[in-house]
Design a protein around this motif. Structure first.
Motif, short mmCIF file in Angstrom:
data_model
loop_
_atom_site.label_atom_id
_atom_site.label_comp_id
_atom_site.label_asym_id
_atom_site.label_seq_id
_atom_site.Cartn_x
_atom_site.Cartn_y
_atom_site.Cartn_z
N LEU A 224 0.82 -1.22 0.00
CA LEU A 224 0.00 0.00 0.00
C LEU A 224 0.85 1.27 0.00
N ILE A 227 -0.03 5.16 -0.97
CA ILE A 227 -1.48 5.44 -1.06
C ILE A 227 -1.91 6.31 0.13
N LYS A 228 -2.72 7.34 -0.19
CA LYS A 228 -3.21 8.25 0.86
C LYS A 228 -4.72 8.14 0.95
N PHE A 229 -5.25 8.41 2.11
CA PHE A 229 -6.72 8.51 2.22
C PHE A 229 -7.05 9.49 3.34
N GLU A 248 -5.31 13.53 6.34
CA GLU A 248 -4.76 12.69 5.27
C GLU A 248 -3.68 11.75 5.82
N THR A 316 -14.35 -1.34 -4.33
CA THR A 316 -14.07 -0.19 -5.20
C THR A 316 -15.32 0.69 -5.18
N VAL A 319 -13.38 2.75 -1.15
CA VAL A 319 -11.99 3.09 -0.78
C VAL A 319 -11.08 2.84 -1.98
N HIS A 320 -9.84 3.29 -1.88
CA HIS A 320 -8.84 3.03 -2.94
C HIS A 320 -8.81 1.52 -3.22
N LYS A 321 -8.70 1.16 -4.51
CA LYS A 321 -8.82 -0.25 -4.90
C LYS A 321 -7.86 -1.16 -4.11
N LYS A 322 -6.60 -0.70 -3.94
CA LYS A 322 -5.64 -1.57 -3.25
C LYS A 322 -5.96 -1.71 -1.77
N ILE A 323 -6.45 -0.62 -1.18
CA ILE A 323 -6.86 -0.71 0.24
C ILE A 323 -8.03 -1.69 0.33
#
Ligand SMILES: Cc1cc2nc3c(=O)[nH]c(=O)nc-3n(C[C@H](O)[C@H](O)[C@H](O)COP(=O)(O)OP(=O)(O)OC[C@H]3O[C@@H](n4cnc5c(N)ncnc54)[C@H](O)[C@@H]3O)c2cc1C
Length: 438
Positions: A224, A227-229, A248, A316, A319-323
């Motif tokens: 990950l 990647i930011k969220f 963030e 999806t 959240v971000h796909k990889k998360i």
């Protein structure tokens, strides 16, 4: 250098934010008293060990210098004694600081979160104006002067010989130590200031890095990095949530970063000193705007509406796909590949998924240490200093200012305000003592 030409009224050790402010304030106070009457060539000397003053200042606020904060209350500061902070902020407040900078020609802007920056958003502007103010007020700045000792001369009020590692020395009626702490040694801070004061009986509270990235178990963050969220990070110590911070959050190859994580680092450092590392976790909430029950309902419906949907894309849209993929994997009761359809998700997997989206626990293993830290938690015990003047209670004529003291602030301009406030108070107080006005 002859013994006379290196004589001054106030010697300031350390040319960082606190030291520069102390030197300017001292020179201003001495000028107000009439320097001619005092008959010294350089009323104030600013002694800096590196080749330039204010190098750290240039790096602050990502080069923009978050120099203060509109919401300046003592609860944004940490250390053994918040009353000490309160007393000093009353002596030189945010408004007085801004007025001081205005008088140097610096316009400031305040962002909606209270953070105050130079109008140009350039840290270099702050440094240039401080250097010019020091020069104009007659401060003699000496670079490459690495102070190794401060030796009292004669009686208690006779002053000090401030000695550099190469043997040069300055004679001063009063001395202010503003050498910073241990954080970011690349800017010249290596803790020698503590040793300068230890010999007078000053002691430190335990020192540890604050405002710093956090190292975690790598398994939950693997893949990950980068990647930011926008979410919430909660620091969990044992079964208790000690502090939460929103904003963030960034996954990295060593763990976690981003403003909320830097904001939790002080408590993490403190917890890791007392608790077993097995007890310290960060819990991530990826969806702060959704309640757990609503989220669970949403997930169940998603599976019902599209039972053929591949698990790799199940989250999806949330959240971000990889998360999403990492959370789906962790939620599954049995190892399914992410190519399987949503119809194979059990109720228990969906419950776990909702839980991990709201409270993903990641075990903390440490912080990234002094090289990456912005601030030092801990420092010289404040009850050994006068809270109105910052003069040592153990050695008359000796003062301390800035990060070297056992006070550190939250991220957001609090640490520089501490440097301005304590520098100004120490500078004026030392000048008053040196001129015999106090
Ligand atoms: C990357 C980074 C970003 C930051 N951003 C912000 C921000 O935006 N807002 C904020 O409020 N805070 C910020 N901080 C924290 C803030 O910069 C510090 O708290 C503040 O600069 C401390 O000021 P100081 O004068 O006490 O110490 P310092 O600024 O560390 O200065 C100490 C000086 O003393 C000198 N020195 C040390 N030992 C000796 C010696 N023996 N003899 C002579 N000289 C010596 C050093 O070379 C140095 O110049 C940031 C810190 C870092 C590292």
């Amino acid at each position: 250098m002859t013994a006379w030409s290196n004589y001054c009224l106030v010697a300031v050790v350390g040319g960082g934010a606190a030291g520069m402010m102390a030197a300017i304030a001292a020179a201003g106070m001495i000028a107000a008293e009439g320097v001619d009457r005092l008959g010294v060539a350089a009323p104030v000397m600013l002694l800096e060990k590196s080749d330039r003053v204010g190098r750290k200042l240039l790096a602050t606020g990502n080069g923009r210098c978050n120099l203060s904060n509109q919401f300046m209350t003592p609860d944004h500061f940490h250390g053994r004694d918040r009353e000490f902070v309160k007393a000093l902020l009353n002596r030189f407040s945010v408004n007085e600081t801004l007025e001081f900078f205005r008088s140097l020609g610096l316009g400031c802007r305040t962002e909606s979160n209270g953070r105050i920056y130079p109008y140009s958003l350039q840290a270099a502007a702050v440094l240039d104006l401080l250097r010019r103010a020091a020069e104009r007020s007659g401060v003699e700045t000496v670079q490459h002067f690495d102070v190794k000792d401060i030796v009292p001369i004669g009686g208690p009020d006779d002053g000090f010989r401030v000695v550099a590692s190469d043997g040069r020395f300055v004679l001063a009626r009063t001395a202010i130590v503003a050498t910073g702490g241990m954080a970011a040694p690349v800017f010249g801070c290596d803790g020698t200031g503590y040793l300068l004061l230890n010999k007078f009986g000053h002691v430190c509270t335990p020192l540890f890095p604050a405002i710093v990235q956090v190292k975690t178990d790598t398994e939950p963050v693997r893949g990950l990095a980068g990647i930011k969220f926008d979410g919430i990070a909660g620091l969990k110590i044992g079964s208790h949530i000690a502090k939460v911070a929103a904003g963030e959050i960034l996954f990295t190859d060593y763990g976690l970063s981003g403003p909320p994580i830097l904001g939790l680092a002080r408590e993490i450092g403190s917890a890791l000193r007392t608790e077993s590392a097995e007890q310290v976790f960060i819990e991530l909430d990826f969806l702060p705007d959704m309640e757990y029950q609503d989220l669970l309902g949403w997930l169940k419906k998603r599976g019902e509406l599209d039972p053929a949907l591949e698990l790799s894309g199940f989250l999806t849209g949330l959240v971000h796909k990889k998360i999403g993929q990492a959370i789906v994997k962790r939620s599954l009761e049995k190892p399914l590949t992410l190519a399987r359809p949503a119809a194979e998700l059990t109720d228990r997997s969906l419950t776990r998924m909702a839980h991990f989206l709201k409270k993903l626990p990641i075990r903390v293993t440490g912080t990234r240490g002094w090289t990456q830290a912005q601030v030092t938690a801990g420092g010289l015990k404040t009850d050994q200093f006068n809270h109105l003047t910052l003069e040592s209670n153990l050695q008359p004529g000796l003062f301390a200012a800035g990060e070297i003291l056992d006070i550190d602030g939250d991220c957001g301009g609090y640490n520089l305000q501490w440097a301005w406030t304590t520098g100004h108070v120490a500078g004026e107080s030392a000048a008053l003592l040196a001129t015999g006005t106090r």
